[in-house]
Design an enzyme around this catalytic site. Sequence first.
Site: not given
Length: 178
Positions: A151, A119-121, A96-97
């Site tokens: 958590y 959730t992905l930024e 991906i990078g």
Amino acid sequence: MILTGPAIAAAIRAGEITIDPYDPARLSPNAYDWRLGDTIRICDGDLDAAAPTSFTELTIPSSGLVLKPGVLYLGVTLERTGSETYAQILNGDRTIGALGIWVHVSAPLGHQGHAIRWTLEIRATRPARIYPAMTFGKLVFLTAFGTPASYQQQRAKYAVTDGIDISRLYEEITQGAL
């Protein structure tokens, strides 16, 4: 310590790790290859820590979606992952990078008891086409030392999310933007 692929598989069989959907072929020597879900949010306009972010939500078509530079996208993992025994670190990966996509660089830690779809930024340095269910990163599991504190039992903003969450920092900022 980071769990090996065989240790992750054993922990899944023992019920200590949840990955849903799970595919044993996605295990690597020290990680699980997670995939991008089919939903993405495009953050609209200026972002303000003291106000909810407006967004447009899209389903990523099977033909793909082109990410554009300068836009903040919020995506979601296809897999729901969790463990009361182990902490997790979620990262993008080299493939991906190499496409110029930065994913999830600000919040990679999943605490013990973290049991959600992440959730992905997502940011693109150049236009790049993404597809639903494509491999997007690696998830590692870590042994935690000390007394566990789930958590899910904390008073945390994101403890019970099951999809894309916008920033809710505004819940902490009572005076508004300065």
